[in-house]
Design a protein around this motif. Structure first.
Motif, PDB file in Angstrom:
ATOM      1  N   GLY A 100      29.936   8.549  -3.972  1.00  0.00           N
ATOM      2  CA  GLY A 100      29.010   7.462  -3.686  1.00  0.00           C
ATOM      3  C   GLY A 100      27.719   7.996  -3.109  1.00  0.00           C
ATOM      4  N   TYR A 101      26.638   7.345  -3.448  1.00  0.00           N
ATOM      5  CA  TYR A 101      25.317   7.734  -2.944  1.00  0.00           C
ATOM      6  C   TYR A 101      24.672   6.524  -2.290  1.00  0.00           C
ATOM      7  CZ  TYR A 101      25.746  11.886  -5.816  1.00  0.00           C
ATOM      8  OH  TYR A 101      26.173  13.063  -6.359  1.00  0.00           O
ATOM      9  N   LEU A 102      23.890   6.784  -1.314  1.00  0.00           N
ATOM     10  CA  LEU A 102      23.140   5.739  -0.640  1.00  0.00           C
ATOM     11  C   LEU A 102      21.683   5.910  -1.049  1.00  0.00           C
ATOM     12  CD1 LEU A 102      22.999   3.439   1.426  1.00  0.00           C
ATOM     13  CD2 LEU A 102      22.690   5.164   3.194  1.00  0.00           C
ATOM     14  N   VAL A 103      21.126   4.884  -1.703  1.00  0.00           N
ATOM     15  CA  VAL A 103      19.756   4.950  -2.192  1.00  0.00           C
ATOM     16  C   VAL A 103      19.002   3.755  -1.620  1.00  0.00           C
ATOM     17  CG1 VAL A 103      18.295   4.945  -4.249  1.00  0.00           C
ATOM     18  CG2 VAL A 103      20.539   6.032  -4.327  1.00  0.00           C
ATOM     19  N   PHE A 104      17.868   4.021  -0.986  1.00  0.00           N
ATOM     20  CA  PHE A 104      17.040   2.952  -0.451  1.00  0.00           C
ATOM     21  C   PHE A 104      15.997   2.583  -1.489  1.00  0.00           C
ATOM     22  CE2 PHE A 104      18.641   5.094   3.313  1.00  0.00           C
ATOM     23  CZ  PHE A 104      19.109   4.016   4.044  1.00  0.00           C
ATOM     24  N   LEU A 105      15.887   1.298  -1.782  1.00  0.00           N
ATOM     25  CA  LEU A 105      14.936   0.792  -2.767  1.00  0.00           C
ATOM     26  C   LEU A 105      14.127  -0.340  -2.160  1.00  0.00           C
ATOM     27  CD1 LEU A 105      17.317   0.576  -5.850  1.00  0.00           C
ATOM     28  CD2 LEU A 105      15.648   2.357  -5.391  1.00  0.00           C
ATOM     29  N   PRO A 106      12.940  -0.558  -2.674  1.00  0.00           N
ATOM     30  CA  PRO A 106      12.166  -1.726  -2.219  1.00  0.00           C
ATOM     31  C   PRO A 106      12.898  -3.020  -2.584  1.00  0.00           C
ATOM     32  CG  PRO A 106      10.780  -0.191  -3.437  1.00  0.00           C
ATOM     33  CD  PRO A 106      12.175   0.283  -3.583  1.00  0.00           C
ATOM     34  N   ALA A 107      12.615  -4.071  -1.870  1.00  0.00           N
ATOM     35  CA  ALA A 107      13.315  -5.338  -2.044  1.00  0.00           C
ATOM     36  C   ALA A 107      13.129  -5.939  -3.426  1.00  0.00           C
ATOM     37  CB  ALA A 107      12.863  -6.326  -0.975  1.00  0.00           C
ATOM     38  N   ASP A 108      12.001  -5.681  -4.102  1.00  0.00           N
ATOM     39  CA  ASP A 108      11.756  -6.322  -5.396  1.00  0.00           C
ATOM     40  C   ASP A 108      12.266  -5.499  -6.580  1.00  0.00           C
ATOM     41  OD1 ASP A 108       9.926  -4.317  -5.060  1.00  0.00           O
ATOM     42  OD2 ASP A 108       8.227  -5.432  -5.863  1.00  0.00           O
ATOM     43  N   VAL A 109      13.014  -4.416  -6.346  1.00  0.00           N
ATOM     44  CA  VAL A 109      13.523  -3.572  -7.433  1.00  0.00           C
ATOM     45  C   VAL A 109      14.990  -3.913  -7.660  1.00  0.00           C
ATOM     46  CG1 VAL A 109      14.030  -1.206  -8.143  1.00  0.00           C
ATOM     47  CG2 VAL A 109      11.908  -1.717  -6.945  1.00  0.00           C
ATOM     48  N   ASP A 110      15.353  -4.147  -8.924  1.00  0.00           N
ATOM     49  CA  ASP A 110      16.736  -4.418  -9.289  1.00  0.00           C
ATOM     50  C   ASP A 110      17.468  -3.085  -9.419  1.00  0.00           C
ATOM     51  OD1 ASP A 110      19.107  -5.492 -10.194  1.00  0.00           O
ATOM     52  OD2 ASP A 110      18.411  -5.681 -12.262  1.00  0.00           O
ATOM     53  N   PRO A 111      18.433  -2.789  -8.568  1.00  0.00           N
ATOM     54  CA  PRO A 111      19.087  -1.489  -8.628  1.00  0.00           C
ATOM     55  C   PRO A 111      19.845  -1.259  -9.931  1.00  0.00           C
ATOM     56  CG  PRO A 111      20.043  -2.840  -6.873  1.00  0.00           C
ATOM     57  CD  PRO A 111      18.911  -3.601  -7.454  1.00  0.00           C
ATOM     58  N   ALA A 112      20.489  -2.303 -10.479  1.00  0.00           N
ATOM     59  CA  ALA A 112      21.245  -2.127 -11.722  1.00  0.00           C
ATOM     60  C   ALA A 112      20.306  -1.767 -12.873  1.00  0.00           C
ATOM     61  CB  ALA A 112      22.027  -3.392 -12.037  1.00  0.00           C
ATOM     62  N   ALA A 113      19.161  -2.437 -12.955  1.00  0.00           N
ATOM     63  CA  ALA A 113      18.203  -2.127 -14.022  1.00  0.00           C
ATOM     64  C   ALA A 113      17.649  -0.718 -13.858  1.00  0.00           C
ATOM     65  CB  ALA A 113      17.068  -3.156 -14.017  1.00  0.00           C
ATOM     66  N   LEU A 114      17.376  -0.322 -12.628  1.00  0.00           N
ATOM     67  CA  LEU A 114      16.864   1.015 -12.377  1.00  0.00           C
ATOM     68  C   LEU A 114      17.887   2.076 -12.771  1.00  0.00           C
ATOM     69  CD1 LEU A 114      14.582   2.743 -11.206  1.00  0.00           C
ATOM     70  CD2 LEU A 114      15.708   2.541  -8.981  1.00  0.00           C
ATOM     71  N   MET A 115      19.162   1.839 -12.461  1.00  0.00           N
ATOM     72  CA  MET A 115      20.204   2.801 -12.816  1.00  0.00           C
ATOM     73  C   MET A 115      20.356   2.892 -14.332  1.00  0.00           C
ATOM     74  SD  MET A 115      22.996   1.940  -9.853  1.00  0.00           S
ATOM     75  CE  MET A 115      24.153   3.229 -10.243  1.00  0.00           C
ATOM     76  N   ALA A 127       0.824  -1.206   0.000  1.00  0.00           N
ATOM     77  CA  ALA A 127       0.000   0.000   0.000  1.00  0.00           C
ATOM     78  C   ALA A 127       0.862   1.262   0.000  1.00  0.00           C
ATOM     79  CB  ALA A 127      -0.922   0.004   1.203  1.00  0.00           C
ATOM     80  N   HIS A 128       2.125   1.145   0.476  1.00  0.00           N
ATOM     81  CA  HIS A 128       2.995   2.307   0.549  1.00  0.00           C
ATOM     82  C   HIS A 128       3.842   2.493  -0.703  1.00  0.00           C
ATOM     83  CE1 HIS A 128       2.076   3.450   4.578  1.00  0.00           C
ATOM     84  NE2 HIS A 128       2.378   2.246   5.063  1.00  0.00           N
ATOM     85  N   ARG A 129       3.846   1.569  -1.613  1.00  0.00           N
ATOM     86  CA  ARG A 129       4.687   1.674  -2.799  1.00  0.00           C
ATOM     87  C   ARG A 129       4.080   2.636  -3.794  1.00  0.00           C
ATOM     88  NH1 ARG A 129       6.119  -4.497  -3.708  1.00  0.00           N
ATOM     89  NH2 ARG A 129       7.487  -4.693  -1.951  1.00  0.00           N
ATOM     90  N   SER A 130       4.952   3.456  -4.328  1.00  0.00           N
ATOM     91  CA  SER A 130       4.470   4.345  -5.381  1.00  0.00           C
ATOM     92  C   SER A 130       4.441   3.567  -6.686  1.00  0.00           C
ATOM     93  CB  SER A 130       5.375   5.565  -5.491  1.00  0.00           C
ATOM     94  OG  SER A 130       6.681   5.161  -5.817  1.00  0.00           O
ATOM     95  N   PRO A 131       3.507   3.892  -7.565  1.00  0.00           N
ATOM     96  CA  PRO A 131       3.385   3.117  -8.797  1.00  0.00           C
ATOM     97  C   PRO A 131       4.608   3.258  -9.690  1.00  0.00           C
ATOM     98  CG  PRO A 131       1.836   4.966  -8.738  1.00  0.00           C
ATOM     99  CD  PRO A 131       2.506   4.908  -7.434  1.00  0.00           C
ATOM    100  N   ALA A 132       5.271   4.400  -9.744  1.00  0.00           N
ATOM    101  CA  ALA A 132       6.433   4.568 -10.604  1.00  0.00           C
ATOM    102  C   ALA A 132       7.600   5.057  -9.753  1.00  0.00           C
ATOM    103  CB  ALA A 132       6.134   5.578 -11.704  1.00  0.00           C
TER     104      ALA A 132
END
Length: 181
Positions: free
Chosen positions: A39-54, A10-15
């Motif tokens: 370096g940056y520290l970015v918090f992502l939901p567990a089901d998001v692939d950080p490499a793909a997002l970058m 319920a807390h996840r944003s759609p995009a």
């Protein structure tokens, strides 16, 4: 009274949108970094692939294995001279042997370490605490009587002609005098 907690979805944003924030133009160096990387520290939901997002935002991901920091290699100390000689006293560290006027002394491990330390730092006043931590390898435990007892034994073993080489500095400690005559 109990309250129902909302589910995590319920807390996840759609995009999701990744935006790097900084006050310097790309490619300029930050003081202390030679290549301009930050370096940056970015918090992502567990089901998001950080490499793909970058990649989707035009950022080339860099993957490096996390390894524990290695301590710097110790700088080797120059080997202390194997034989120390000052007139009548001869200390051979390699063989752990002390001779006075050609006569070999029968010293315990700590007596040898104490005499060697004092003789290799002549005319330097050593406090009891410094000797305990440097020779025995621990901090202040008990009192300085341990040092006093070992000094008395060393003087006895050096004999009447050379016992004066270890001089007492009242209320401070001891010093080795190379030639007391």
């Amino acid at each position: 009274m109990t309250t129902a907690l909302p589910t995590p979805s319920a807390h996840r944003s759609p995009a999701l949108r990744l935006q790097l924030v900084g006050d310097r133009p790309p490619g300029t160096s930050v003081r202390g970094t030679g290549d301009g990387r930050v370096g940056y520290l970015v918090f992502l939901p567990a089901d998001v692939d950080p490499a793909a997002l970058m990649r989707s935002h035009g950022i080339r991901p860099e993957g490096r294995p996390l390894e524990p920091a290695r301590p710097p290699a110790p700088v080797p100390e120059p080997a202390p001279e194997a034989v120390h000689f000052d007139g009548a006293l001869r200390i051979d560290r390699a063989r752990r042997l002390v001779e006075v006027d050609g006569r070999e002394l029968d010293l315990t491990y700590m007596e040898f370490a104490l005499l060697t330390h004092l003789a290799t730092h002549p005319n330097t006043v050593h406090t009891r605490d410094a000797l305990i931590s440097g020779i025995w390898g621990y901090g202040r435990i008990g009192d300085g009587r341990t040092v006093d007892v070992h000094i008395a034994r060393l003087r006895r073993k050096l004999g009447p002609a050379h016992r004066g080489r270890i001089s007492t500095v009242r209320r401070v400690g001891y010093r080795y005098v190379p030639d007391h005559r």
